[in-house]
Design a protein around this motif. Structure first.
Motif, PDB file in Angstrom:
ATOM      1  N   GLU A 205      95.144  18.096  77.215  1.00 44.33           N
ATOM      2  CA  GLU A 205      95.383  16.786  77.412  1.00 44.33           C
ATOM      3  C   GLU A 205      95.463  15.793  75.764  1.00 44.33           C
ATOM      4  O   GLU A 205      95.914  14.863  75.244  1.00 44.33           O
ATOM      5  CB  GLU A 205      93.658  15.970  78.280  1.00 44.33           C
ATOM      6  CG  GLU A 205      93.507  16.643  78.897  1.00 44.33           C
ATOM      7  CD  GLU A 205      94.578  15.765  80.294  1.00 44.33           C
ATOM      8  OE1 GLU A 205      95.543  15.009  79.392  1.00 44.33           O
ATOM      9  OE2 GLU A 205      94.774  16.125  80.982  1.00 44.33           O
ATOM     10  N   ARG A 206      94.204  16.125  74.863  1.00 43.12           N
ATOM     11  CA  ARG A 206      95.121  15.295  73.726  1.00 43.12           C
ATOM     12  C   ARG A 206      95.946  16.080  73.078  1.00 43.12           C
ATOM     13  O   ARG A 206      96.492  14.886  72.340  1.00 43.12           O
ATOM     14  CB  ARG A 206      93.735  16.231  72.411  1.00 43.12           C
ATOM     15  CG  ARG A 206      93.705  15.965  70.824  1.00 43.12           C
ATOM     16  CD  ARG A 206      92.905  16.669  70.251  1.00 43.12           C
ATOM     17  NE  ARG A 206      93.193  16.401  68.632  1.00 43.12           N
ATOM     18  CZ  ARG A 206      92.853  15.253  68.109  1.00 43.12           C
ATOM     19  NH1 ARG A 206      91.585  14.172  68.950  1.00 43.12           N
ATOM     20  NH2 ARG A 206      92.629  15.329  66.507  1.00 43.12           N
ATOM     21  N   LEU A 207      96.664  17.811  73.199  1.00 42.47           N
ATOM     22  CA  LEU A 207      97.799  17.742  72.493  1.00 42.47           C
ATOM     23  C   LEU A 207      99.016  16.577  72.848  1.00 42.47           C
ATOM     24  O   LEU A 207     100.102  16.705  72.804  1.00 42.47           O
ATOM     25  CB  LEU A 207      97.786  19.341  72.844  1.00 42.47           C
ATOM     26  CG  LEU A 207      99.711  19.879  72.487  1.00 42.47           C
ATOM     27  CD1 LEU A 207      99.625  19.917  70.707  1.00 42.47           C
ATOM     28  CD2 LEU A 207      99.341  21.454  72.729  1.00 42.47           C
ATOM     29  N   LEU A 208      98.912  16.712  74.798  1.00 35.26           N
ATOM     30  CA  LEU A 208      99.787  16.272  75.142  1.00 35.26           C
ATOM     31  C   LEU A 208      99.856  14.879  74.969  1.00 35.26           C
ATOM     32  O   LEU A 208     100.998  13.982  74.919  1.00 35.26           O
ATOM     33  CB  LEU A 208      99.337  16.431  77.314  1.00 35.26           C
ATOM     34  CG  LEU A 208     100.030  17.187  77.631  1.00 35.26           C
ATOM     35  CD1 LEU A 208      99.306  16.972  79.184  1.00 35.26           C
ATOM     36  CD2 LEU A 208     101.532  18.041  77.749  1.00 35.26           C
ATOM     37  N   ALA A 209      98.887  13.906  74.599  1.00 33.54           N
ATOM     38  CA  ALA A 209      99.148  12.790  74.151  1.00 33.54           C
ATOM     39  C   ALA A 209      99.502  12.737  72.827  1.00 33.54           C
ATOM     40  O   ALA A 209     100.218  11.791  72.601  1.00 33.54           O
ATOM     41  CB  ALA A 209      97.366  11.862  73.803  1.00 33.54           C
ATOM     42  N   GLU A 210      99.307  13.508  72.058  1.00 33.87           N
ATOM     43  CA  GLU A 210     100.491  13.794  70.524  1.00 33.87           C
ATOM     44  C   GLU A 210     101.740  13.770  70.256  1.00 33.87           C
ATOM     45  O   GLU A 210     102.111  13.050  70.190  1.00 33.87           O
ATOM     46  CB  GLU A 210      99.560  15.013  69.883  1.00 33.87           C
ATOM     47  CG  GLU A 210      97.459  14.562  69.162  1.00 33.87           C
ATOM     48  CD  GLU A 210      97.658  15.907  68.392  1.00 33.87           C
ATOM     49  OE1 GLU A 210      97.972  16.910  67.780  1.00 33.87           O
ATOM     50  OE2 GLU A 210      96.227  15.625  67.988  1.00 33.87           O
ATOM     51  N   LEU A 211     102.017  14.279  71.741  1.00 33.83           N
ATOM     52  CA  LEU A 211     103.336  14.783  71.846  1.00 33.83           C
ATOM     53  C   LEU A 211     104.101  13.533  72.961  1.00 33.83           C
ATOM     54  O   LEU A 211     105.147  13.821  73.007  1.00 33.83           O
ATOM     55  CB  LEU A 211     103.349  15.857  72.954  1.00 33.83           C
ATOM     56  CG  LEU A 211     103.009  16.946  72.491  1.00 33.83           C
ATOM     57  CD1 LEU A 211     103.371  18.729  73.391  1.00 33.83           C
ATOM     58  CD2 LEU A 211     103.881  17.939  71.158  1.00 33.83           C
ATOM     59  N   GLY A 212     103.124  12.808  73.174  1.00 36.13           N
ATOM     60  CA  GLY A 212     103.759  11.039  73.952  1.00 36.13           C
ATOM     61  C   GLY A 212     104.075  11.695  75.064  1.00 36.13           C
ATOM     62  O   GLY A 212     105.056  11.160  75.434  1.00 36.13           O
ATOM     63  N   ALA A 213     102.751  12.536  75.461  1.00 36.71           N
ATOM     64  CA  ALA A 213     103.205  12.633  77.328  1.00 36.71           C
ATOM     65  C   ALA A 213     102.780  11.354  77.788  1.00 36.71           C
ATOM     66  O   ALA A 213     103.672  10.940  79.297  1.00 36.71           O
ATOM     67  CB  ALA A 213     101.901  13.657  77.874  1.00 36.71           C
ATOM     68  N   GLY A 214     101.621  10.625  77.297  1.00 39.54           N
ATOM     69  CA  GLY A 214     101.299   9.141  77.690  1.00 39.54           C
ATOM     70  C   GLY A 214     100.709   9.438  79.604  1.00 39.54           C
ATOM     71  O   GLY A 214     100.572  11.034  80.080  1.00 39.54           O
ATOM     72  N   ARG A 215     100.605   8.013  79.994  1.00 39.88           N
ATOM     73  CA  ARG A 215     100.047   8.497  81.105  1.00 39.88           C
ATOM     74  C   ARG A 215     100.509   8.098  82.477  1.00 39.88           C
ATOM     75  O   ARG A 215     102.102   8.555  82.260  1.00 39.88           O
ATOM     76  CB  ARG A 215      99.200   6.923  81.434  1.00 39.88           C
ATOM     77  CG  ARG A 215      98.866   6.388  82.457  1.00 39.88           C
ATOM     78  CD  ARG A 215      98.084   5.676  82.405  1.00 39.88           C
ATOM     79  NE  ARG A 215      97.376   5.077  84.197  1.00 39.88           N
ATOM     80  CZ  ARG A 215      96.154   5.235  84.261  1.00 39.88           C
ATOM     81  NH1 ARG A 215      95.069   6.039  83.057  1.00 39.88           N
ATOM     82  NH2 ARG A 215      95.367   5.523  85.182  1.00 39.88           N
ATOM     83  N   ARG A 216     100.322   9.352  83.046  1.00 42.88           N
ATOM     84  CA  ARG A 216     101.565  10.288  84.473  1.00 42.88           C
ATOM     85  C   ARG A 216     101.663   8.864  85.608  1.00 42.88           C
ATOM     86  O   ARG A 216     100.687   8.282  86.078  1.00 42.88           O
ATOM     87  CB  ARG A 216     100.387  11.160  85.021  1.00 42.88           C
ATOM     88  CG  ARG A 216     100.005  12.371  84.009  1.00 42.88           C
ATOM     89  CD  ARG A 216      99.137  13.275  85.208  1.00 42.88           C
ATOM     90  NE  ARG A 216      99.107  14.151  84.170  1.00 42.88           N
ATOM     91  CZ  ARG A 216      97.787  14.516  82.954  1.00 42.88           C
ATOM     92  NH1 ARG A 216      97.293  13.471  83.024  1.00 42.88           N
ATOM     93  NH2 ARG A 216      97.076  15.046  82.713  1.00 42.88           N
ATOM     94  N   ALA A 217     102.830   8.974  85.763  1.00 39.88           N
ATOM     95  CA  ALA A 217     103.619   7.277  86.209  1.00 39.88           C
ATOM     96  C   ALA A 217     102.762   8.254  87.557  1.00 39.88           C
ATOM     97  O   ALA A 217     103.340   9.301  88.083  1.00 39.88           O
ATOM     98  CB  ALA A 217     104.988   7.788  86.181  1.00 39.88           C
TER      99      ALA A 217
END
Length: 319
Positions: A205-217
């Motif tokens: 989850e931390r890596l996805l946030a750093e990659l700019g995945a953001g909140r799941r639509a």
């Protein structure tokens, strides 16, 4: 008679033992013998015990402390994620490192671990792919001395200064082992999780946030099907056969042992799959599924009864 018995004992202990011992062990036997002759029996025994303890500690310190070194590309958490998130994690999986430790952690061993992690962090930064998280798994560690806490505390401070997160896993349970390792975890600037899978999920989850995945639509199920199937007509036919199964937090979507007469599309939310032991023990979480994933398809196609129960962790859109 006394001379004969003494000569026999010396032969067995000094001469015959040389064939069964290594050079170091045999020299220790000679040293113990010399101490007994020069100072006395108790002094010789004390020398032997001390030397054996030191030898044991050195042997343990030289033993390999690293059971496995993995990245997110090699090992994933028990979370089924949308295809686009999984693709991002695979591409950047090298930014999550996993060190599975083993054995007893002495001062020298903990210092080697800390130096190894620091070297990995610095090497990744020089290569232009700074680490996001380093996970130290203690599940196979049998114990640790008090110095481990300070070594890992300094490591946690170093990791925090580098802008990454240190994660400790496998510290659950009771007894002296868990108390010693738990103290190490509390002394470091690190997150602590009971299992490797839980710690790895947090790192993902931390890596996805750093990659700019953001909140799941919250995606429309029809659009999701059309994108996944790449055939609008087939997607429309499947969409027409779907039935809504709204699930609030804690709702049971299906139970273990029931007929597998349906498969489920989790359009949004989070559900977990649990194994229900027959002896009434606490249920075991097998996997977690997020939005835009499918569950129950194996039983649906094979006709086998449900092998596990599915429970909504939060309010979820299920079809």
């Amino acid at each position: 008679l006394v001379l004969y018995m003494g000569a026999g004992m010396l032969w067995r202990w000094l001469a015959a033992a040389a064939r069964g011992f290594g050079l170091g062990e045999w020299l220790l036997v000679l040293a113990i013998f010399g101490a007994i002759v020069r100072f006395g029996y108790l002094e010789g025994v004390a020398l032997g015990v001390t030397a054996a303890c030191v030898s044991f500690a050195l042997a343990c310190a030289r033993a390999p402390f690293l059971r496995q070194e993995l990245t997110r590309r090699d090992y994933a958490s028990y979370v089924d994620r949308p295809a686009e998130e999984e693709a991002r994690l695979r591409a950047a999986g090298g930014r999550i490192r996993i060190w599975r430790l083993q054995g007893f952690l002495f001062f020298g061993v903990s210092a080697r671990i800390a130096d190894g992690v620091k070297a990995a962090i610095e090497a990744a930064r020089r290569e232009g792919a700074p680490l996001s998280s380093v996970i130290l798994d203690f599940r196979a560690v049998t114990g640790a001395d008090s110095t481990v806490r300070f070594a890992f505390a300094r490591l946690g401070e170093f990791a925090e200064a580098e802008g990454m997160r240190l994660i400790f896993t496998g510290l659950s349970g009771s007894g002296r082992r868990s108390r010693a390792l738990g103290a190490a975890g509390r002394g470091a600037a690190a997150e602590v999780f009971a299992t490797l899978e839980l710690g790895l999920e947090a790192a993902e989850e931390r890596l996805l946030a750093e990659l700019g995945a953001g909140r799941r639509a919250r995606a429309d199920v029809g659009a999701w099907l059309a994108e996944a199937m790449a055939d609008p007509a087939a997607a429309a036919e499947v969409r027409a056969r779907l039935e809504a199964r709204p699930a609030t937090a804690g709702a049971v979507i299906c139970r273990q042992g029931e007929p597998a007469d349906a498969m489920f599309l989790v359009a949004a939310g989070r559900v977990s799959i649990f194994l229900e032991p027959a002896d009434g023990a606490a249920r075991l979480r097998l996997r977690t599924a997020l939005g835009r994933t499918v569950i129950g398809e194996i039983g649906f196609f094979t006709g086998a009864p449900r092998g596990a129960s599915v429970v909504a962790d939060e309010s979820s859109e299920v079809w």
